[in-house]
Design an enzyme around this catalytic site. Structure first.
Site, PDB file in Angstrom:
ATOM      1  N   GLY A 193       0.131  -4.859   0.852  1.00 57.12           N
ATOM      2  CA  GLY A 193      -1.141  -4.783   0.128  1.00 57.12           C
ATOM      3  C   GLY A 193      -1.047  -5.368  -1.283  1.00 57.12           C
ATOM      4  N   ALA A 249       0.869  -1.177   0.000  1.00 61.98           N
ATOM      5  CA  ALA A 249       0.000   0.000   0.000  1.00 61.98           C
ATOM      6  C   ALA A 249       0.905   1.225   0.000  1.00 61.98           C
ATOM      7  CB  ALA A 249      -0.879  -0.021   1.239  1.00 61.98           C
ATOM      8  N   GLU A 262      -1.316  -8.980  -0.894  1.00 62.30           N
ATOM      9  CA  GLU A 262      -2.717  -9.279  -0.558  1.00 62.30           C
ATOM     10  C   GLU A 262      -3.582  -9.276  -1.824  1.00 62.30           C
ATOM     11  OE1 GLU A 262      -2.625  -6.159   2.506  1.00 62.30           O
ATOM     12  OE2 GLU A 262      -3.420  -7.648   3.898  1.00 62.30           O
ATOM     13  N   GLU A 268       4.142  -5.546   7.193  1.00 56.77           N
ATOM     14  CA  GLU A 268       3.377  -4.546   7.942  1.00 56.77           C
ATOM     15  C   GLU A 268       3.919  -4.283   9.338  1.00 56.77           C
ATOM     16  OE1 GLU A 268       2.058  -6.860   6.017  1.00 56.77           O
ATOM     17  OE2 GLU A 268       0.515  -5.955   4.779  1.00 56.77           O
TER      18      GLU A 268
HETATM   19  N1  DAK Z   1       4.595   3.267  -0.821  1.00 56.32           N
HETATM   20  C1  DAK Z   1       4.995   4.430  -1.367  1.00 56.32           C
HETATM   21  N2  DAK Z   1       6.115   4.564  -2.082  1.00 56.32           N
HETATM   22  C2  DAK Z   1       6.890   3.479  -2.234  1.00 56.32           C
HETATM   23  C3  DAK Z   1       6.540   2.210  -1.683  1.00 56.32           C
HETATM   24  C4  DAK Z   1       5.326   2.137  -0.949  1.00 56.32           C
HETATM   25  N3  DAK Z   1       4.884   0.993  -0.418  1.00 56.32           N
HETATM   26  N4  DAK Z   1       7.515   1.329  -1.990  1.00 56.32           N
HETATM   27  C5  DAK Z   1       8.426   2.005  -2.717  1.00 56.32           C
HETATM   28  N5  DAK Z   1       8.042   3.292  -2.864  1.00 56.32           N
HETATM   29  C6  DAK Z   1       8.770   4.345  -3.582  1.00 56.32           C
HETATM   30  C7  DAK Z   1       9.992   4.805  -2.780  1.00 56.32           C
HETATM   31  O1  DAK Z   1       9.604   5.761  -1.809  1.00 56.32           O
HETATM   32  C8  DAK Z   1      10.829   5.400  -3.893  1.00 56.32           C
HETATM   33  O2  DAK Z   1      10.309   6.677  -4.204  1.00 56.32           O
HETATM   34  P1  DAK Z   1      11.298   7.951  -4.370  1.00 56.32           P
HETATM   35  O3  DAK Z   1      12.067   8.034  -3.104  1.00 56.32           O
HETATM   36  O4  DAK Z   1      12.175   7.580  -5.562  1.00 56.32           O
HETATM   37  O5  DAK Z   1      10.376   9.098  -4.622  1.00 56.32           O
HETATM   38  C9  DAK Z   1      10.539   4.495  -5.082  1.00 56.32           C
HETATM   39  O6  DAK Z   1       9.315   3.845  -4.781  1.00 56.32           O
HETATM   40  C10 DAK Z   1      11.605   3.434  -5.298  1.00 56.32           C
HETATM   41  O7  DAK Z   1      11.795   2.744  -4.081  1.00 56.32           O
HETATM   42  P2  DAK Z   1      13.237   2.472  -3.443  1.00 56.32           P
HETATM   43  O8  DAK Z   1      14.184   3.560  -3.824  1.00 56.32           O
HETATM   44  O9  DAK Z   1      13.030   2.200  -2.002  1.00 56.32           O
HETATM   45  O10 DAK Z   1      13.648   1.136  -4.214  1.00 56.32           O
HETATM   46  P3  DAK Z   1      14.645   0.009  -3.707  1.00 56.32           P
HETATM   47  O11 DAK Z   1      14.906  -0.854  -4.882  1.00 56.32           O
HETATM   48  O12 DAK Z   1      15.826   0.599  -2.986  1.00 56.32           O
HETATM   49  O13 DAK Z   1      13.816  -0.827  -2.611  1.00 56.32           O
HETATM   50  C11 DAK Z   1      11.831  -1.927  -1.760  1.00 56.32           C
HETATM   51  C12 DAK Z   1      12.687  -1.569  -3.020  1.00 56.32           C
HETATM   52  C13 DAK Z   1      10.541  -2.574  -2.273  1.00 56.32           C
HETATM   53  C14 DAK Z   1      12.620  -2.968  -0.924  1.00 56.32           C
HETATM   54  C15 DAK Z   1      11.577  -0.668  -0.934  1.00 56.32           C
HETATM   55  O14 DAK Z   1      11.040   0.343  -1.812  1.00 56.32           O
HETATM   56  C16 DAK Z   1      10.611  -0.872   0.172  1.00 56.32           C
HETATM   57  O15 DAK Z   1      10.945  -1.413   1.235  1.00 56.32           O
HETATM   58  N6  DAK Z   1       9.372  -0.390  -0.023  1.00 56.32           N
HETATM   59  C17 DAK Z   1       8.367  -0.424   1.001  1.00 56.32           C
HETATM   60  C18 DAK Z   1       7.808  -1.804   1.178  1.00 56.32           C
HETATM   61  C19 DAK Z   1       6.708  -1.768   2.184  1.00 56.32           C
HETATM   62  O16 DAK Z   1       6.989  -1.669   3.392  1.00 56.32           O
HETATM   63  N7  DAK Z   1       5.506  -1.724   1.696  1.00 56.32           N
HETATM   64  C20 DAK Z   1       4.328  -1.479   2.548  1.00 56.32           C
HETATM   65  C21 DAK Z   1       3.944  -2.770   3.201  1.00 56.32           C
HETATM   66  S1  DAK Z   1       2.692  -2.457   4.349  1.00 56.32           S
HETATM   67  C22 DAK Z   1      -4.346  -0.191   5.004  1.00 56.32           C
HETATM   68  C23 DAK Z   1      -4.529  -1.416   4.438  1.00 56.32           C
HETATM   69  C24 DAK Z   1      -3.423  -2.113   3.993  1.00 56.32           C
HETATM   70  C25 DAK Z   1      -2.179  -1.594   4.190  1.00 56.32           C
HETATM   71  C26 DAK Z   1      -2.003  -0.362   4.761  1.00 56.32           C
HETATM   72  C27 DAK Z   1      -3.090   0.363   5.191  1.00 56.32           C
HETATM   73  N8  DAK Z   1      -5.500   0.570   5.458  1.00 56.32           N
HETATM   74  C28 DAK Z   1      -6.780  -0.067   5.357  1.00 56.32           C
HETATM   75  C29 DAK Z   1      -5.395   1.947   5.798  1.00 56.32           C
HETATM   76  C30 DAK Z   1      -1.050  -2.310   3.696  1.00 56.32           C
HETATM   77  C31 DAK Z   1       0.147  -2.010   4.160  1.00 56.32           C
HETATM   78  C32 DAK Z   1       1.296  -2.449   3.449  1.00 56.32           C
HETATM   79  O17 DAK Z   1       1.264  -2.770   2.272  1.00 56.32           O
END
Ligand code: DAK
Length: 262
Positions: free
Chosen positions: A112, A67, A115, A135
């Site tokens: 997400g 997400a 999911e 998460e």
């Molecule tokens: N959201 C927003 N931007 C993201 C992102 C994300 N999930 N994942 C990556 N990006 C963006 C980065 O910020 C970066 O943007 P800039 O800085 O260039 O502007 C760009 O994508 C490239 O990412 P990286 O530079 O980090 O790329 P790397 O190859 O170094 O790393 C990575 C890739 C996938 C390992 C890393 O980007 C990463 O750890 N990303 C986050 C993964 C993550 O934690 N995802 C969220 C999981 S929690 C909800 C319901 C469901 C959820 C939430 C709320 N509600 C009902 C309210 C679900 C939650 C989740 O999904």
């Protein structure tokens, strides 16, 4: 179909390819993505004309990296629950879609995004894919069905470990764990997805739809899956599509299911 901001939709030979198209954010699911996926599966796609649906991500790095974390700031508990319920509704509409849906996972499949993949009927991935529910790293729990569907594919022990540690697994492990059913080189992912979905598309469409519904019923505490099978089996036996399938076998020809009524 209305114009979409974050999704590309390409329909050819009865197969719709939906591409989540936010490559700069690694295709993270923001509110618009969720709304547009919801629109497609509720009214946007011409489901009666489709044999199958493929969902993939734009670029070669990510399917969906979760997400959109930038949208988490400042949400109240009530807003969080509302968004979660909306996401559940959208992903349930993928899971309950009568047309088969395959996720072609071309890189990171996180949070997400994973999911969404788990709501699809089938998942295949490229050999560079990485999977996880990270998460808890953010102090969160899965919000779009991950705490439930991860167990369905991995079993409680493996799901619990990955949910609690936030560790990622690679494509080989995902195959071993049953999260995906095929791993391909990146350049072959879409052709393998198309081949699988085309094969399903050549089968009896009503039988495919009822199989999806009956298998899903197993995981629905409100439903009697065995009872549903008995009911649908009887109806299928008397249907034109079964008559056509049986006639085609006896006449040693390919069935023409789509020229029949159910
Ligand atoms: N959201 C927003 N931007 C993201 C992102 C994300 N999930 N994942 C990556 N990006 C963006 C980065 O910020 C970066 O943007 P800039 O800085 O260039 O502007 C760009 O994508 C490239 O990412 P990286 O530079 O980090 O790329 P790397 O190859 O170094 O790393 C990575 C890739 C996938 C390992 C890393 O980007 C990463 O750890 N990303 C986050 C993964 C993550 O934690 N995802 C969220 C999981 S929690 C909800 C319901 C469901 C959820 C939430 C709320 N509600 C009902 C309210 C679900 C939650 C989740 O999904």
């Amino acid at each position: 179909m209305k114009t979409l901001e974050t999704l590309l939709v390409d329909i050819k030979d009865g197969i719709a390819v939906i591409t989540i198209n936010r490559p700069k954010a690694l295709n993270a699911i923001n509110h618009t993505v969720m709304s547009e996926v919801g629109y497609l599966f509720s009214e946007g796609l011409p489901l009666d004309e489709l044999k199958g649906i493929i969902i993939t991500g734009s670029g070669d790095k990510a399917f969906i990296a979760g997400a959109d974390i930038k949208e988490f700031i400042g949400l109240t508990a009530e807003e969080g629950s509302e968004k979660s319920a909306f996401g559940h509704k959208v992903f349930n509409s993928i899971e309950q879609c009568p047309v088969p849906v395959i996720a072609a996972i071309n890189g990171y499949s996180l949070g997400g995004g994973n999911e969404l993949a788990m709501a699809c009927h089938l998942r295949i991935c490229s050999d560079n894919a990485m999977f996880g529910q990270p998460e808890v790293k953010l102090g969160l729990i899965p919000g779009y069905g991950g705490s439930q569907r991860f167990i369905q594919y991995l079993g409680k022990g493996r799901a619990m470990e990955l949910l609690l540690t936030a560790d990622m697994i690679d494509a080989t492990k995902a195959l071993e764990y049953g999260l995906v059913t095929h791993v391909t080189p990146p350049q072959e992912l879409m052709s393998v997805a198309t081949k699988i979905i085309s094969k399903i598309g050549s089968r009896g469409p009503d039988a495919v739809a009822k199989t999806i519904e009956t298998v899903n019923a197993y995981f629905d505490k409100e439903q009697d899956g065995f009872g549903l099978e008995i009911d649908y089996f009887g109806k299928a036996m008397a249907s034109d599509q079964t008559k056509e399938g049986v006639a085609a076998f006896i006449e040693k020809r390919k069935p023409n299911f789509r020229g029949t009524n159910s």
